[in-house]
Design an enzyme around this catalytic site. Structure first.
Site, PDB file in Angstrom:
ATOM      1  CD1 TRP A  78      66.308  55.189  75.734  1.00 20.25           C
ATOM      2  CD2 TRP A  78      64.474  54.979  74.452  1.00 20.25           C
ATOM      3  NE1 TRP A  78      66.568  54.255  74.763  1.00 20.25           N
ATOM      4  CE2 TRP A  78      65.471  54.103  73.978  1.00 20.25           C
ATOM      5  CE3 TRP A  78      63.246  55.025  73.806  1.00 20.25           C
ATOM      6  CZ2 TRP A  78      65.259  53.272  72.869  1.00 20.25           C
ATOM      7  CZ3 TRP A  78      63.035  54.206  72.710  1.00 20.25           C
ATOM      8  CH2 TRP A  78      64.039  53.339  72.248  1.00 20.25           C
ATOM      9  CD1 TRP A 124      57.968  55.904  77.303  1.00 19.08           C
ATOM     10  CD2 TRP A 124      60.038  55.896  78.120  1.00 19.08           C
ATOM     11  NE1 TRP A 124      57.900  56.369  78.594  1.00 19.08           N
ATOM     12  CE2 TRP A 124      59.159  56.380  79.115  1.00 19.08           C
ATOM     13  CE3 TRP A 124      61.397  55.807  78.415  1.00 19.08           C
ATOM     14  CZ2 TRP A 124      59.597  56.769  80.384  1.00 19.08           C
ATOM     15  CZ3 TRP A 124      61.831  56.195  79.674  1.00 19.08           C
ATOM     16  CH2 TRP A 124      60.942  56.669  80.644  1.00 19.08           C
ATOM     17  CD  GLU A 173      75.397  67.589  70.917  1.00 21.94           C
ATOM     18  OE1 GLU A 173      74.828  66.589  71.369  1.00 21.94           O
ATOM     19  OE2 GLU A 173      74.775  68.565  70.454  1.00 21.94           O
ATOM     20  CG  ASN A 189      72.888  61.766  69.548  1.00 19.05           C
ATOM     21  OD1 ASN A 189      72.351  61.301  70.542  1.00 19.05           O
ATOM     22  ND2 ASN A 189      72.591  62.966  69.064  1.00 19.05           N
ATOM     23  CD1 TRP A 222      73.414  68.078  74.511  1.00 22.16           C
ATOM     24  CD2 TRP A 222      71.481  67.699  75.587  1.00 22.16           C
ATOM     25  NE1 TRP A 222      72.399  68.739  73.840  1.00 22.16           N
ATOM     26  CE2 TRP A 222      71.205  68.516  74.473  1.00 22.16           C
ATOM     27  CE3 TRP A 222      70.419  67.327  76.416  1.00 22.16           C
ATOM     28  CZ2 TRP A 222      69.929  68.968  74.170  1.00 22.16           C
ATOM     29  CZ3 TRP A 222      69.146  67.764  76.116  1.00 22.16           C
ATOM     30  CH2 TRP A 222      68.911  68.580  75.002  1.00 22.16           C
ATOM     31  CD1 TRP A 271      53.218  53.417  77.989  1.00 15.58           C
ATOM     32  CD2 TRP A 271      53.702  54.116  75.929  1.00 15.58           C
ATOM     33  NE1 TRP A 271      53.752  54.680  78.092  1.00 15.58           N
ATOM     34  CE2 TRP A 271      54.058  55.134  76.837  1.00 15.58           C
ATOM     35  CE3 TRP A 271      53.922  54.341  74.562  1.00 15.58           C
ATOM     36  CZ2 TRP A 271      54.621  56.349  76.442  1.00 15.58           C
ATOM     37  CZ3 TRP A 271      54.478  55.548  74.167  1.00 15.58           C
ATOM     38  CH2 TRP A 271      54.814  56.540  75.099  1.00 15.58           C
TER      39      TRP A 271
HETATM   40  C1  LIG Z   1      67.651  57.272  72.996  1.00 14.82           C
HETATM   41  C2  LIG Z   1      69.050  57.710  73.361  1.00 14.82           C
HETATM   42  C3  LIG Z   1      69.797  56.959  74.263  1.00 14.82           C
HETATM   43  C4  LIG Z   1      71.088  57.351  74.623  1.00 14.82           C
HETATM   44  N1  LIG Z   1      71.795  56.595  75.528  1.00 14.82           N
HETATM   45  C5  LIG Z   1      73.032  56.985  75.915  1.00 14.82           C
HETATM   46  C6  LIG Z   1      73.768  56.243  76.870  1.00 14.82           C
HETATM   47  O1  LIG Z   1      73.297  55.243  77.420  1.00 14.82           O
HETATM   48  N2  LIG Z   1      75.023  56.658  77.183  1.00 14.82           N
HETATM   49  C7  LIG Z   1      75.583  57.768  76.622  1.00 14.82           C
HETATM   50  O2  LIG Z   1      76.728  58.101  76.935  1.00 14.82           O
HETATM   51  N3  LIG Z   1      74.893  58.515  75.742  1.00 14.82           N
HETATM   52  C8  LIG Z   1      73.654  58.149  75.357  1.00 14.82           C
HETATM   53  N4  LIG Z   1      72.970  58.896  74.434  1.00 14.82           N
HETATM   54  C9  LIG Z   1      73.575  60.141  73.934  1.00 14.82           C
HETATM   55  C10 LIG Z   1      74.436  60.013  72.666  1.00 14.82           C
HETATM   56  O3  LIG Z   1      73.751  59.291  71.701  1.00 14.82           O
HETATM   57  C11 LIG Z   1      75.808  59.388  72.900  1.00 14.82           C
HETATM   58  O4  LIG Z   1      76.430  59.991  74.000  1.00 14.82           O
HETATM   59  C12 LIG Z   1      76.710  59.573  71.683  1.00 14.82           C
HETATM   60  O5  LIG Z   1      76.118  58.964  70.564  1.00 14.82           O
HETATM   61  C13 LIG Z   1      78.058  58.977  71.955  1.00 14.82           C
HETATM   62  O6  LIG Z   1      78.886  59.049  70.824  1.00 14.82           O
HETATM   63  P1  LIG Z   1      80.206  59.930  70.861  1.00 14.82           P
HETATM   64  O7  LIG Z   1      80.990  59.624  72.088  1.00 14.82           O
HETATM   65  O8  LIG Z   1      80.881  59.773  69.568  1.00 14.82           O
HETATM   66  O9  LIG Z   1      79.586  61.389  71.020  1.00 14.82           O
HETATM   67  P2  LIG Z   1      80.130  62.839  70.640  1.00 14.82           P
HETATM   68  O10 LIG Z   1      79.218  63.401  69.617  1.00 14.82           O
HETATM   69  O11 LIG Z   1      81.566  62.856  70.346  1.00 14.82           O
HETATM   70  O12 LIG Z   1      79.842  63.663  71.976  1.00 14.82           O
HETATM   71  C14 LIG Z   1      80.811  63.732  73.041  1.00 14.82           C
HETATM   72  C15 LIG Z   1      80.187  63.262  74.335  1.00 14.82           C
HETATM   73  O13 LIG Z   1      79.134  64.121  74.729  1.00 14.82           O
HETATM   74  C16 LIG Z   1      78.124  63.364  75.393  1.00 14.82           C
HETATM   75  N5  LIG Z   1      76.888  63.454  74.623  1.00 14.82           N
HETATM   76  C17 LIG Z   1      76.750  63.696  73.305  1.00 14.82           C
HETATM   77  N6  LIG Z   1      75.443  63.748  72.971  1.00 14.82           N
HETATM   78  C18 LIG Z   1      74.759  63.519  74.102  1.00 14.82           C
HETATM   79  C19 LIG Z   1      73.369  63.440  74.419  1.00 14.82           C
HETATM   80  N7  LIG Z   1      72.415  63.620  73.491  1.00 14.82           N
HETATM   81  N8  LIG Z   1      73.023  63.174  75.687  1.00 14.82           N
HETATM   82  C20 LIG Z   1      73.948  63.001  76.645  1.00 14.82           C
HETATM   83  N9  LIG Z   1      75.279  63.069  76.404  1.00 14.82           N
HETATM   84  C21 LIG Z   1      75.676  63.328  75.161  1.00 14.82           C
HETATM   85  C22 LIG Z   1      78.620  61.924  75.425  1.00 14.82           C
HETATM   86  O14 LIG Z   1      79.266  61.703  76.654  1.00 14.82           O
HETATM   87  C23 LIG Z   1      79.584  61.883  74.263  1.00 14.82           C
HETATM   88  O15 LIG Z   1      80.572  60.889  74.378  1.00 14.82           O
HETATM   89  C24 LIG Z   1      71.653  58.524  74.064  1.00 14.82           C
HETATM   90  C25 LIG Z   1      70.894  59.269  73.155  1.00 14.82           C
HETATM   91  C26 LIG Z   1      69.610  58.866  72.809  1.00 14.82           C
HETATM   92  C27 LIG Z   1      68.828  59.698  71.840  1.00 14.82           C
END
Ligand SMILES: Cc1cc2nc3c(=O)[nH]c(=O)nc-3n(C[C@H](O)[C@H](O)[C@H](O)COP(=O)(O)OP(=O)(O)OC[C@H]3O[C@@H](n4cnc5c(N)ncnc54)[C@H](O)[C@@H]3O)c2cc1C
Length: 597
Positions: free
Chosen positions: A497, A474, A389, A456, A392, A421
């Site tokens: 997005w 979007w 994750e 997420n 990503w 849109w």
């Molecule tokens: C529409 C949309 C918008 C998002 N906007 C952001 C944003 O502005 N900033 C942001 O940090 N993340 C964003 N994310 C990704 C993700 O939702 C968050 O990083 C995550 O929810 C953060 O929670 P956590 O730290 O507990 O994640 P954990 O599940 O603990 O994951 C650890 C770290 O991995 C990274 N990560 C995890 N999933 C993703 C992912 N899908 N994409 C990129 N990095 C990821 C993050 O840095 C996160 O802190 C977005 C996802 C979607 C679908």
């Protein structure tokens, strides 16, 4: 002139209780063939003309895509190479500068470590700098919670640096374009001949660093920008045919392989050294400066600030503690539980990664060391899943570097800009306020409004709902997220997005449309996430909580003022398929296919 585009039929909300009907602003674009998207994009702030004047055409995207236009990332790489010798020859001055941006930590910070080493070798003090630019916050749509988090973090940083005799100079510069000039002025004042910073991968920042590298050298100053925010720098991974990966899975395999072959990428940056004891006498005016004040349009109310400070304590020590707690108590079950928003099973570290109070490298190294295998992709499934994750994050930053037009309000699949849109502001407002009548969507939007954070899985659900069910541009959702998330990060947000609207790097075709009710049942099976965030439904029993009006709890929902679903999902799905298909047809007809690797 930007191209004129026709617009889609606006979403027609089904009736909901009166008190939830927001004031309708007439923005009906459905019957007007000459509807000018560029005007509406500006009016709704999707494109901020003050900062981004030239319209990016699909043709220009295609030229970037085919590498006919120089990419800002490549330009910075090449100027960095070309000036390496000249920069190396710059003699030490009377101090060395580290410029903090989105790397607000002392531990494991590459540029800070290099700056400290240079200062120590030269026997001169290290001076750290942080510039607040209200205009930069505006251009980046930085949320008020995030600004508050950053300013709280500066207190921690100033204290920690101060204990090593290192001053943190902080200033507010209104105009973002004046930041480089201000730093140069300060270098003159402090006799600094070396400035270090970590690279940010958005276009404006890459261009700014390119210019600074050149102009600094002309003035006899070495400006060095290094990779730190990503584990593997963009450009290091390529497909067999030498192209950039635009699909995550093969990219991830290459990313893991690359790190296994270059294990130093996970090494900790050398710790920094204290300043000479005379620094406080030489630069007394740089110590204990006041933390910059919050720009008026980013102020939180007292209650919000208190709540968010308790939820998101600032600074790198908190980040390290949170990381250790997560590794000790949650990571083992991460794979099974990470999609359940009620489980509180993820790390909640995103704000630390995005403001740089924790490096992704540090976290991956710690996770690897807690694993039963030294490999990133084997051993404990919870650990490998978490690392994948985190990958990503790197992936989306590579996307910014290689397809820079995504920073210019264009979708990665730019041919999707021809989709019609909707810009129905009333429908959009209901989404923003968590009043759609779709409980999982409303719970998620209310979590965002309250915590400046959203799980997420829910980000994906609300994203799909906005772009597919409501067919709303979007980019309005992308902007709203940036303006409200504490962890707002351009690359991850834009990538997320793109994923939700099927306009991004995800290879899944547009006809993958989330059914919000099924998502709700699958990922919030007990309905506890919904009940927590939608108090109107707290007493609704059983599965009815996922869709009260169709599952026999309509009376209770109505009594508590919960709105009816604003659309019928099945109908909306059909309409989305038609509109996407039509838009894509027009886009590809123009460009011969919009080929992506
Ligand atoms: C529409 C949309 C918008 C998002 N906007 C952001 C944003 O502005 N900033 C942001 O940090 N993340 C964003 N994310 C990704 C993700 O939702 C968050 O990083 C995550 O929810 C953060 O929670 P956590 O730290 O507990 O994640 P954990 O599940 O603990 O994951 C650890 C770290 O991995 C990274 N990560 C995890 N999933 C993703 C992912 N899908 N994409 C990129 N990095 C990821 C993050 O840095 C996160 O802190 C977005 C996802 C979607 C679908």
């Amino acid at each position: 002139m930007p191209p004129k585009r026709r617009a889609t039929s606006p979403v027609r909300p089904s009736p909901s209780p009166k008190k939830h009907q927001p004031k309708q602003q007439k923005l009906d674009n459905s019957e007007n063939d000459e509807f000018d998207h560029s005007r509406i994009e500006e009016r709704l702030g999707i494109i901020q003309r003050d900062f981004y004047p030239p319209e990016m055409s699909n043709e220009r995207c295609e030229r970037y895509h085919k590498r006919e236009l120089p990419r800002p990332f490549d330009v910075l790489e090449s100027i960095t190479r070309d000036t390496a010798q000249g920069r190396q020859n710059v003699a030490i001055g009377q101090s060395v500068v580290h410029w903090f941006k989105r790397d607000l930590r002392v531990y494991d910070n590459k540029a800070l470590s290099l700056a400290s080493k240079k200062a120590k070798e030269g026997g001169v003090p290290l001076i750290c700098v942080f510039i607040v630019s209200p205009q930069d916050y505006q251009a980046h749509m930085t949320s008020a919670p995030r600004v508050d988090f950053e300013l709280r973090t500066l207190e921690v940083l100033q204290r920690d640096l101060g204990e090593m005799g290192i001053p943190l100079y902080m200033a507010t510069i209104e105009n973002r374009k004046e930041i480089p000039g201000h730093i140069l002025e300060k270098c003159e004042e402090w006799g600094a001949r070396h400035v270090y910073c970590n690279i940010e991968y958005e276009v404006d920042e890459l261009r700014r660093e390119t210019k600074l590298t050149k102009t600094c050298l002309e003035k006899g100053i070495d400006f060095t920008a290094v990779h730190d925010d990503v584990v593997v720098p963009p450009g290091a991974l390529a497909t067999g045919a030498g192209n950039q990966y635009s699909v995550y899975s093969p990219w991830y395999r290459a990313w893991v392989k690359h790190i296994h072959e270059h294990p130093h990428l996970l090494n900790e940056a050398d710790p920094i050294s204290p300043n000479p004891s005379t620094t406080k006498q030489t630069f007394p005016h740089l110590f204990n400066l006041p933390i910059p004040t919050t720009p008026p349009n980013k102020l939180l109310t007292g209650t919000d600030r208190k709540r968010l400070t308790a939820l998101w304590p600032a600074g790198e020590h908190e980040a390290q503690d949170r990381l250790q707690r997560f590794l000790a108590t949650k990571i083992a079950k991460y794979k099974e539980t990470r999609n359940l928003p009620a489980a509180n099973s993820t790390s909640l570290l995103s704000v630390h990664f995005s403001s740089g109070t924790l490096a992704a490298r540090t976290a991956i190294r710690a996770a690897r060391d807690a694993n039963t295998s030294p490999k990133l992709d084997s051993g404990n499934p919870g650990i490998t899943s978490w690392i994948s994750e985190l990958a990503w994050r790197d992936f989306y930053k590579h996307v910014l570097a290689h397809w820079p037009y995504v920073c210019m309000s264009k979708a990665f699949k730019y041919e999707y800009s021809d989709i019609r849109w909707s810009y129905d502001e009333a429908a959009f407002q209901r989404w923003c306020d968590g009043q759609t009548g779709f409980p999982i969507v409303d719970a998620a939007m209310r979590q965002l409004r309250s915590m400046a954070y959203m799980h997420n899985r829910c980000r994906m659900i609300v994203g799909s709902f906005l772009a597919k069910d409501l067919l709303i541009d979007w980019r309005m959702g992308e902007k709203f997220f940036m303006e409200h998330l504490i962890d707002g990060d351009f690359g991850s947000n834009n990538g997320g997005w793109g994923f939700s609207a099927s306009t991004g790097v995800d290879p899944q075709p547009y006809f993958r449309i989330f059914n919000p009710f099924l998502q709700s049942e699958k990922f919030d099976p007990e309905g506890s996430y919904i009940r927590k965030w939608v108090p109107e439904l707290e007493d609704v029993k059983g599965k009815a909580v996922h869709d009260p009006y169709h599952r026999g709890a309509g009376r209770e929902a109505e009594r508590r003022g919960y709105p009816r679903p604003m659309i019928e999902h099945a109908e909306a799905r059909k309409r989305a398929l038609e509109v996407y298909k039509e838009g894509l047809g027009r886009g590809t007809a123009n460009l011969g296919g919009g080929v992506h690797n």
